[in-house]
Design an enzyme around this catalytic site. Structure first.
Site, PDB file in Angstrom:
ATOM      1  CD  GLU A 101      16.487 -11.470  43.864  1.00  0.00           C
ATOM      2  OE1 GLU A 101      16.871 -10.664  43.005  1.00  0.00           O
ATOM      3  OE2 GLU A 101      15.318 -11.850  43.961  1.00  0.00           O
ATOM      4  CB  CYS A 131      12.477 -12.036  36.301  1.00  0.00           C
ATOM      5  SG  CYS A 131      13.137 -12.777  37.785  1.00  0.00           S
TER       6      CYS A 131
END
Lengths: 660, 660
Positions: A319, A415
């Protein structure tokens, strides 16, 4: 040229003085209170039958001794609750809801019950490794989790005035300060940054500067020791993810002292939460070396590593940021949280420098990648925000497994959804800065806002036609005569700006992207009018994925092609850059309608029966219809592409070769 | 149209009757004997100081009780030795080397010593789990390893006539047949196919049909049970890779009975080894339902899932096929082994059907992706064969971590280097088929070859100018008058084919891509002459990565742009499809020179100082120089791209819109 390092002392306006009432944004603020928060509450409590369970309330109840069971979910699962509470706090500022507030109070009580005697708060370790704390900073996420709880507690205190949550989190922060000043933690840093900016907020809210000092200490330590690389060799280490790979210092921005960093590296959210704290601390301590680093990092991101949509993080693997000009459109990560973090960083940079360009980037990230993250029904979310999707290729267990062609109900690692909720609920924060004798308008969002000019309370009324029309009226009304300045951001996309007062053009100086209007007396009204037609945008051809292509952008909004409008095989379309783009409002588009843009070009027709052929595909004339990127994927599943090939021939008119 | 399912009974020519002497290929056959085999021998023995150790001889010595220590490397590490021995065997057919043969004999003796009493042979399990066998077919690779040992043993027997290795592997195969006919293994299948095609070879070499029956049984079981999915629940299961993901049946082509499969799925090498065995068994048993499946799978691969270079496997994750038209150029896997396996499959299909198109694909895979796998010095290798590389973006711990911009010395998982060696050393196999009254020429490679026509020994002399010139002379000389046919493949890239005898044009019927020449008497000479100028090739625009682009191909060779010739930012180049391509021999290119191709076009100049801009990049005229893809990466590290944008305007001349 040396940048101007004079720091402004601009402040945010408190949310409960901000009353957004905007044709574009009302649906999002209403979505937060009406759909997202109730939906997410059900998710946190595992009440949604066909979505991935969150387990996060369950974990708190187990840690509090109220329920049997064990920890479930990711190590940072508590943060789902924290971000939800933060969003609830913000939402109460614009839509008081005693029942919701009571629910929040109960959740806060539960958090208090889950907290350990010494202030430690983290259900993963409390349940699975009781007595252990901060034994895996690399991936344990305890400081990240604490940071989110602190942000929520500060927000809840600021909006409701209630102190219970703040006290819980002060105790938690006090424990952190204690532990991380012990000799055996003298060079320890968080694996996932977030605590640093949270401690700055806690210092602001409580006046306790030791929290900010701890944040500064974390920032100063980062990249100066190999703590994260050698942590697994410490006796106290507790394995969390069984990752057999050696720690990659860049992943957590620990490859160099932060003041020496010039390129955005590693995990994008971690990086941008760090940079946000660096900006906070630069301002608080007047630390120009930190400011310089922030400027360099911002420039590197926006000039080399950011998507046209304000997305960041080119690699799904880890990521993360990769390298300059590496911006693939169909395998990128561009996590919703990373664009939220980019907006947070830019807001802080604008606040510190008074430079409008930072707000250009914040607005870009918010209005494209962040808004794209949530479906128009408020119940589905993107974690990854690609710029090009062919649904059939987004297969599980392949390189594109992380790319989803449709928004998902909830994620095991969730998240993004609550992060989007807290961001939309606190949108007001982005609209203004408060100077000593000035009010700074960053975003043109209609509403009624209370500020101050040279100590005198004023009401700022905004009537804006953004994001589809370049027209905004700003009226400042004071209870008694004032003298001050109104600073009006001139967006980077504004063409032919005209500022008028009482219908008469006025010429205003523009300082660092803000038009400066003197205000005198009890009322002042100003109108901004600018053109922002849909434009073709090109990328530096070093971005291999975009070379030979262009994108459509209108004002702050990036557009895209969708299969719903253009049929399949969007890659086979070319736009003729010489033909005009036309704009037309379309009520039938999701989200209450939007401005659609039409261009003209060609679609490739393949007349061979083989995969490869010497026969050039035949271009057939066609119209190309673009819709705002933030709306994509709200109709049936299909292809989407931001970038489209361009061609017509006249771009090659200076041939340079003799005719054959 | 129903395909012609009449099966040919064509045979391979034994390697020791084939004497390649070809301007293009001699350097590869010499590279195998002079560089690759000695280099790989040192690697197998861990004698290379700066390459990843192989451990494979060490493992055999430990299993044989000759050395202390434990197993090291991957579970399939033994196959490095097997493939090296297979390559050695083939090399001895064209370059006898008593010392090398002695080294091989010693290695074979070691293998015998490492074999268990019951015939079982696999050092991983013998060392780490003594007494255990076939307890993890999913990832244990025992049958894959046995298959490679069997292929090597058959090759060594065929070339040297020695039987020791063959006996070892017959014992190993007998054990496999015993185990896999036990009730508790009645639906067990290999996780990684390879044993099936090896057992077919062993049946051919020994005349023992029970081996082929076992292969058929494996093929018939595949996709009919959930053995691989539930294996981890069996009591005998031994974990190898600690993979917590559930087994994906497509990964091992176990998602459907093989006769019902129509799309190439999962791990590309596994798939193509399976399809190769399916073709072997279809022919051996006259099984047209297997043949039909092979045809469908071939069509799916070549029409929907294959790169223009003959590469297959679009996803680095799981090294697998993905879906139709998903052919990214910069993140693909296109493993060297997968193209070897594709060539193997195609060779079998051509042999069974007498259709030249299969050889077109075999030649494409061999001459582009397989040759690309080995450096011109024979000491460095590509595992992954991208079609577009920007070195800076090939970063560890990102989505492009598997893509290497330069060939590597050795790999921890080193399936490719010895696989390339055995393929180059057995190139002769691909050149001919032997029919009852016919000799089939598949590849035009100069040399002297011994075959038969209607039972009479003949010598076939070939004098070929491929791959750069379409000119080949074939002379058949018989010891006594013969009557038969010479079948000459007409390559799919041949334009304006002229066949002459004694300078006179002859008109030959073409059957399934082979020109049929009657042969009578004791000598027959024929010359084939065709044009194969460099051509621009386009892809079906459903291949999003290639839409708006073209590639250069000359005959069997795909070309590419390299930074060494064209500077950086290859993505910013456009070729003008109206301008002629010119060809010029360049002695200075690696590998003893090659034909370079030059086109004309433009390079984009970026005149903005931002990443994105409304200003279209200005095209500056330039020349584009292409070199053969198989040679890429043999000069300094730099960018490479097979596909290049095209544009000039006249492709849009049928505008279809009124002028503005």
């Amino acid at each position: 040229m040396k940048p101007d390092n004079t720091m402004k002392n601009l402040k945010y306006l408190p949310l409960n003085r901000l009353h957004i009432d905007d044709a574009f944004w009302n649906r999002y603020t209403a979505l937060v209170t009406g759909k997202i928060l109730p939906y997410q509450y059900r998710t946190l409590n595992d009440l949604l039958p066909d979505a991935e369970p969150s387990h996060s309330v369950h974990n708190l109840r187990v840690a509090a001794g109220l329920e049997e069971g064990t920890f479930q979910g990711y190590v940072f699962q508590d943060t789902d609750v924290a971000k939800w509470l933060e969003a609830v706090a913000y939402s109460l500022s614009y839509e008081p809801d005693p029942q919701l507030e009571q629910t929040a109070d109960e959740m806060i009580r539960l958090i208090g019950q889950a907290q350990e005697e010494n202030g430690y708060l983290d259900t993963y370790f409390s349940i699975l490794h009781p007595g252990k704390q901060f034994c895996n900073l690399k991936e344990g996420h305890e400081l990240y989790t604490a940071g989110h709880f602190i942000e929520a507690a500060v927000a809840y205190y600021q909006v409701t005035g209630k102190t219970e949550f703040l006290k819980i989190m002060c105790a938690c922060a006090d424990n952190i300060c204690r532990v991380f000043h012990q000799p055996e933690y003298q060079d320890a840093v968080p694996g996932h940054e977030e605590i640093e900016l949270a401690l700055c907020k806690l210092a602001d809210a409580t006046g306790n500067e030791s929290y900010r000092q701890m944040a500064l200490e974390f920032i100063n330590r980062r990249g100066c020791s190999d703590y994260l690389s050698r942590e697994h060799t410490l006796e106290r280490y507790v394995d969390v993810w069984h990752d057999r790979n050696p720690y990659l210092p860049e992943y957590g921005q620990a490859h160099a002292p932060v003041r020496e960093q010039s390129t955005a590296e590693g995990h994008a959210v971690r990086a941008l939460y760090l940079y946000s704290a660096m900006a906070d601390l630069a301002l608080a301590y007047g630390d120009t070396s930190l400011l310089d680093a922030c400027r360099r990092l911002y420039d590197n991101i926006t000039q080399k590593r950011m998507y046209i949509t304000g997305g960041v993080g080119s690699s799904g693997t880890l990521e993360r940021f990769t390298t300059n000009y590496d911006l693939p459109n169909d395998t990128n990560y561009s996590e919703s949280c990373a664009s939220i973090a980019l907006a947070m960083f830019c807001l802080r940079m604008a606040r510190m420098t008074g430079e409008a360009r930072y707000m250009d980037t914040a607005e870009l990230a918010l209005m494209n990648t962040v808004l794209s993250g949530v479906a128009q029904d408020g119940e589905r979310f993107f974690y990854v925000n690609p710029l090009e999707v062919i649904p059939s290729a987004c297969m599980p267990a392949t390189d594109k497994a992380h790319v989803k062609p449709v928004r998902q109900k909830w994620f095991g690692c969730a998240c993004c959804p609550p992060n989007i909720a807290r961001t939309l609920a606190s949108l007001g924060t982005y609209i203004f800065f408060q100077g000593e004798d000035s009010v700074w308008v960053n975003l043109y969002i209609s509403g009624r806002y209370e500020a101050e000019l040279s100590g005198v309370p004023v009401v700022v009324q905004m009537d804006s036609h953004l994001p589809y029309h370049g027209l905004a009226t700003v009226t400042v009304t004071a209870s008694r005569p004032v003298r001050g300045r109104l600073l009006l951001r001139v967006p980077d996309y504004a063409e032919h700006l005209q500022v008028t007062q009482g219908g008469q053009p006025v010429s205003l100086p523009v300082e660092k992207g803000y038009a400066v209007l003197p205000v005198e007396g009890t009322q002042c009204q100003v109108q901004l009018r600018f053109q922002m037609p849909a434009r073709l945008i090109y990328a530096d051809p070093r971005v291999a994925a975009d070379a030979g292509k262009c994108a459509v952008k209108k004002g702050p909004l990036v557009y895209c092609l969708e299969e719903a409008d253009n049929g399949a095989n969007l890659a086979g379309l070319w736009i003729d850059p010489e033909r005009p783009l036309t704009e037309r409002w379309d009520d039938s588009l999701p989200g209450g309608g939007a401005m659609a843009v039409t261009g003209e070009g060609w679609g490739l027709c393949w007349e061979s029966d083989t995969l490869y052929s010497t026969q050039m595909p035949r271009p057939a004339p066609c119209r190309l219809r673009f819709v705002p990127y933030f709306l994509w994927g709200n109709r049936e599943e299909g292809e989407m592409s931001v970038w489209v090939r361009y061609g017509s021939g006249t771009e090659f008119s200076a041939r340079g070769f003799p005719a054959p």
